[in-house]
Design a protein around this motif. Structure first.
Motif, PDB file in Angstrom:
ATOM      1  N   MET A  25       0.854  -1.175   0.000  1.00  0.00           N
ATOM      2  CA  MET A  25       0.000   0.000   0.000  1.00  0.00           C
ATOM      3  C   MET A  25       0.896   1.233   0.000  1.00  0.00           C
ATOM      4  O   MET A  25       1.870   1.307   0.747  1.00  0.00           O
ATOM      5  N   GLY A  26       0.561   2.190  -0.841  1.00  0.00           N
ATOM      6  CA  GLY A  26       1.350   3.401  -0.923  1.00  0.00           C
ATOM      7  C   GLY A  26       0.477   4.621  -1.134  1.00  0.00           C
ATOM      8  O   GLY A  26      -0.744   4.531  -1.244  1.00  0.00           O
ATOM      9  N   PHE A  27       1.137   5.766  -1.182  1.00  0.00           N
ATOM     10  CA  PHE A  27       0.444   7.022  -1.462  1.00  0.00           C
ATOM     11  C   PHE A  27       1.307   7.864  -2.388  1.00  0.00           C
ATOM     12  O   PHE A  27       2.517   7.668  -2.505  1.00  0.00           O
ATOM     13  N   MET A  28       0.653   8.808  -3.043  1.00  0.00           N
ATOM     14  CA  MET A  28       1.336   9.796  -3.857  1.00  0.00           C
ATOM     15  C   MET A  28       0.587  11.107  -3.715  1.00  0.00           C
ATOM     16  O   MET A  28      -0.649  11.130  -3.739  1.00  0.00           O
ATOM     17  N   LEU A  29       1.320  12.175  -3.532  1.00  0.00           N
ATOM     18  CA  LEU A  29       0.769  13.520  -3.460  1.00  0.00           C
ATOM     19  C   LEU A  29       1.442  14.338  -4.545  1.00  0.00           C
ATOM     20  O   LEU A  29       2.668  14.394  -4.614  1.00  0.00           O
ATOM     21  N   TYR A  30       0.630  14.938  -5.426  1.00  0.00           N
ATOM     22  CA  TYR A  30       1.212  15.773  -6.471  1.00  0.00           C
ATOM     23  C   TYR A  30       0.454  17.079  -6.612  1.00  0.00           C
ATOM     24  O   TYR A  30      -0.678  17.215  -6.159  1.00  0.00           O
ATOM     25  N   ARG A  31       1.132  18.030  -7.251  1.00  0.00           N
ATOM     26  CA  ARG A  31       0.566  19.341  -7.568  1.00  0.00           C
ATOM     27  C   ARG A  31       0.679  19.517  -9.073  1.00  0.00           C
ATOM     28  O   ARG A  31       1.659  19.078  -9.689  1.00  0.00           O
ATOM     29  N   ARG A  57      -9.661   0.026  -9.686  1.00  0.00           N
ATOM     30  CA  ARG A  57      -8.237  -0.224  -9.417  1.00  0.00           C
ATOM     31  C   ARG A  57      -7.873  -0.262  -7.933  1.00  0.00           C
ATOM     32  O   ARG A  57      -6.713  -0.399  -7.588  1.00  0.00           O
ATOM     33  N   GLY A  58      -8.847  -0.098  -7.056  1.00  0.00           N
ATOM     34  CA  GLY A  58      -8.566  -0.145  -5.623  1.00  0.00           C
ATOM     35  C   GLY A  58      -7.862   1.095  -5.095  1.00  0.00           C
ATOM     36  O   GLY A  58      -7.119   1.024  -4.128  1.00  0.00           O
ATOM     37  N   LEU A  59      -8.101   2.238  -5.738  1.00  0.00           N
ATOM     38  CA  LEU A  59      -7.490   3.491  -5.318  1.00  0.00           C
ATOM     39  C   LEU A  59      -8.508   4.373  -4.602  1.00  0.00           C
ATOM     40  O   LEU A  59      -9.699   4.323  -4.906  1.00  0.00           O
ATOM     41  N   THR A  60      -8.035   5.162  -3.670  1.00  0.00           N
ATOM     42  CA  THR A  60      -8.849   6.173  -3.004  1.00  0.00           C
ATOM     43  C   THR A  60      -8.026   7.444  -2.936  1.00  0.00           C
ATOM     44  O   THR A  60      -6.816   7.440  -3.184  1.00  0.00           O
ATOM     45  N   GLY A  61      -8.698   8.560  -2.585  1.00  0.00           N
ATOM     46  CA  GLY A  61      -7.930   9.795  -2.481  1.00  0.00           C
ATOM     47  C   GLY A  61      -8.779  11.030  -2.418  1.00  0.00           C
ATOM     48  O   GLY A  61      -9.988  10.986  -2.202  1.00  0.00           O
ATOM     49  N   CYS A  62      -8.105  12.158  -2.626  1.00  0.00           N
ATOM     50  CA  CYS A  62      -8.741  13.466  -2.544  1.00  0.00           C
ATOM     51  C   CYS A  62      -8.116  14.388  -3.585  1.00  0.00           C
ATOM     52  O   CYS A  62      -6.893  14.395  -3.759  1.00  0.00           O
ATOM     53  N   LEU A  63      -8.955  15.156  -4.265  1.00  0.00           N
ATOM     54  CA  LEU A  63      -8.507  16.152  -5.232  1.00  0.00           C
ATOM     55  C   LEU A  63      -8.961  17.518  -4.741  1.00  0.00           C
ATOM     56  O   LEU A  63     -10.146  17.743  -4.508  1.00  0.00           O
ATOM     57  N   LEU A  74      -3.376  10.428  -3.670  1.00  0.00           N
ATOM     58  CA  LEU A  74      -3.847   9.125  -4.138  1.00  0.00           C
ATOM     59  C   LEU A  74      -3.231   8.049  -3.258  1.00  0.00           C
ATOM     60  O   LEU A  74      -2.069   8.163  -2.859  1.00  0.00           O
ATOM     61  N   GLU A  75      -4.001   6.984  -2.991  1.00  0.00           N
ATOM     62  CA  GLU A  75      -3.504   5.891  -2.158  1.00  0.00           C
ATOM     63  C   GLU A  75      -4.051   4.574  -2.677  1.00  0.00           C
ATOM     64  O   GLU A  75      -5.155   4.522  -3.220  1.00  0.00           O
ATOM     65  N   GLY A  76      -3.250   3.538  -2.540  1.00  0.00           N
ATOM     66  CA  GLY A  76      -3.645   2.217  -3.002  1.00  0.00           C
ATOM     67  C   GLY A  76      -2.418   1.385  -3.298  1.00  0.00           C
ATOM     68  O   GLY A  76      -1.311   1.701  -2.841  1.00  0.00           O
ATOM     69  N   PRO A  77      -2.586   0.315  -4.080  1.00  0.00           N
ATOM     70  CA  PRO A  77      -1.445  -0.536  -4.429  1.00  0.00           C
ATOM     71  C   PRO A  77      -0.360   0.287  -5.129  1.00  0.00           C
ATOM     72  O   PRO A  77      -0.643   1.047  -6.056  1.00  0.00           O
ATOM     73  N   VAL A  99       5.486  15.754  -8.306  1.00  0.00           N
ATOM     74  CA  VAL A  99       5.268  14.891  -7.153  1.00  0.00           C
ATOM     75  C   VAL A  99       5.875  15.580  -5.935  1.00  0.00           C
ATOM     76  O   VAL A  99       7.053  15.910  -5.920  1.00  0.00           O
ATOM     77  N   ILE A 100       5.024  15.816  -4.937  1.00  0.00           N
ATOM     78  CA  ILE A 100       5.455  16.488  -3.709  1.00  0.00           C
ATOM     79  C   ILE A 100       5.940  15.472  -2.691  1.00  0.00           C
ATOM     80  O   ILE A 100       6.900  15.701  -1.967  1.00  0.00           O
ATOM     81  N   ASP A 101       5.267  14.329  -2.645  1.00  0.00           N
ATOM     82  CA  ASP A 101       5.629  13.285  -1.688  1.00  0.00           C
ATOM     83  C   ASP A 101       5.050  11.961  -2.162  1.00  0.00           C
ATOM     84  O   ASP A 101       4.046  11.933  -2.871  1.00  0.00           O
ATOM     85  N   GLN A 102       5.693  10.869  -1.773  1.00  0.00           N
ATOM     86  CA  GLN A 102       5.188   9.530  -2.054  1.00  0.00           C
ATOM     87  C   GLN A 102       5.872   8.550  -1.131  1.00  0.00           C
ATOM     88  O   GLN A 102       6.901   8.861  -0.545  1.00  0.00           O
ATOM     89  N   GLY A 103       5.261   7.372  -0.990  1.00  0.00           N
ATOM     90  CA  GLY A 103       5.877   6.350  -0.166  1.00  0.00           C
ATOM     91  C   GLY A 103       4.889   5.288   0.264  1.00  0.00           C
ATOM     92  O   GLY A 103       3.807   5.153  -0.294  1.00  0.00           O
ATOM     93  N   ARG A 104       5.290   4.552   1.283  1.00  0.00           N
ATOM     94  CA  ARG A 104       4.451   3.479   1.831  1.00  0.00           C
ATOM     95  C   ARG A 104       3.387   4.076   2.747  1.00  0.00           C
ATOM     96  O   ARG A 104       3.577   5.134   3.330  1.00  0.00           O
ATOM     97  N   LEU A 105       2.302   3.328   2.892  1.00  0.00           N
ATOM     98  CA  LEU A 105       1.195   3.774   3.721  1.00  0.00           C
ATOM     99  C   LEU A 105       0.684   2.585   4.523  1.00  0.00           C
ATOM    100  O   LEU A 105       0.425   1.524   3.962  1.00  0.00           O
ATOM    101  N   ASP A 106       0.555   2.753   5.834  1.00  0.00           N
ATOM    102  CA  ASP A 106       0.054   1.677   6.687  1.00  0.00           C
ATOM    103  C   ASP A 106      -1.468   1.573   6.644  1.00  0.00           C
ATOM    104  O   ASP A 106      -2.029   0.491   6.725  1.00  0.00           O
ATOM    105  N   ARG A 107      -2.124   2.711   6.551  1.00  0.00           N
ATOM    106  CA  ARG A 107      -3.588   2.721   6.484  1.00  0.00           C
ATOM    107  C   ARG A 107      -4.020   3.866   5.578  1.00  0.00           C
ATOM    108  O   ARG A 107      -3.344   4.881   5.475  1.00  0.00           O
ATOM    109  N   ARG A 108      -5.155   3.690   4.950  1.00  0.00           N
ATOM    110  CA  ARG A 108      -5.672   4.718   4.048  1.00  0.00           C
ATOM    111  C   ARG A 108      -6.173   5.925   4.848  1.00  0.00           C
ATOM    112  O   ARG A 108      -6.779   5.760   5.902  1.00  0.00           O
ATOM    113  N   LEU A 109      -5.958   7.097   4.287  1.00  0.00           N
ATOM    114  CA  LEU A 109      -6.513   8.315   4.878  1.00  0.00           C
ATOM    115  C   LEU A 109      -7.910   8.598   4.327  1.00  0.00           C
ATOM    116  O   LEU A 109      -8.715   9.237   4.974  1.00  0.00           O
ATOM    117  N   PHE A 110      -8.170   8.128   3.109  1.00  0.00           N
ATOM    118  CA  PHE A 110      -9.439   8.399   2.437  1.00  0.00           C
ATOM    119  C   PHE A 110     -10.106   7.100   1.987  1.00  0.00           C
ATOM    120  O   PHE A 110     -10.623   7.005   0.885  1.00  0.00           O
TER     121      PHE A 110
END
Length: 148
Positions: A25-31, A57-63, A74-77, A99-110
């Motif tokens: 599980m990972g996340f990506m934050l972009y602008r 695709r099993g993704l969740t997130g916020c725009l 964005l978060e998911g596989p 891309v501002i930040d990305q990496g592993r995620l233990d639990r989804r925020l969204f």
């Protein structure tokens, strides 16, 4: 479609290295910057398409959209995120994808949102960042978590 299997580690885009674990599980934050003339109908189409594709695709997130800027969490596989990022970079509805930040995620925020949306009518991210004292990545993440 992004496939880096033939590339050496140093030749991969910087954002791909953190997102290639297939089941992790990972996340990506972009602008990015919205293309000129992007209207409300365009934004609704983006959201509807994202919600449908993210569910598949099993993704969740916020725009968040404000003053012609997009901030997207964005978060998911992780492999799925890597492939999606390649498509997002080619999307002509925005430019300057950073891309501002990305990496592993233990639990989804969204986890309850295929694609949550906010804009300055909800709250101003830009004002939040100006007064927060956080780095851009930490500030955006904190803002998106707060306005849920």
């Amino acid at each position: 479609m992004y496939d880096d299997s033939g590339l050496a580690e140093g030749d991969r885009p910087h954002w791909a290295a953190a997102l290639t674990g297939a089941g992790d599980m990972g996340f990506m934050l972009y602008r990015s910057v919205a293309r000129p003339g992007l209207g409300r109908a365009d934004l609704e189409a983006i959201l509807n398409q994202a919600r449908r594709r993210n569910a598949e695709r099993g993704l969740t997130g916020c725009l968040h959209h404000e003053n012609g800027l997009f901030f997207q969490w964005l978060e998911g596989p992780r492999f799925t995120l890597s492939r999606l990022m390649e498509r997002l970079r080619d999307d002509d509805r925005h430019v300057g994808v950073t891309v501002i930040d990305q990496g592993r995620l233990d639990r989804r925020l969204f986890g309850d949102w295929q694609m949550r949306h906010s804009d300055s009518a909800t709250a101003s991210l830009l004002e939040w960042l100006a007064g927060s004292g956080h780095s851009e990545a930490d500030g955006v993440r904190s803002f998106l978590e707060t306005i849920r």
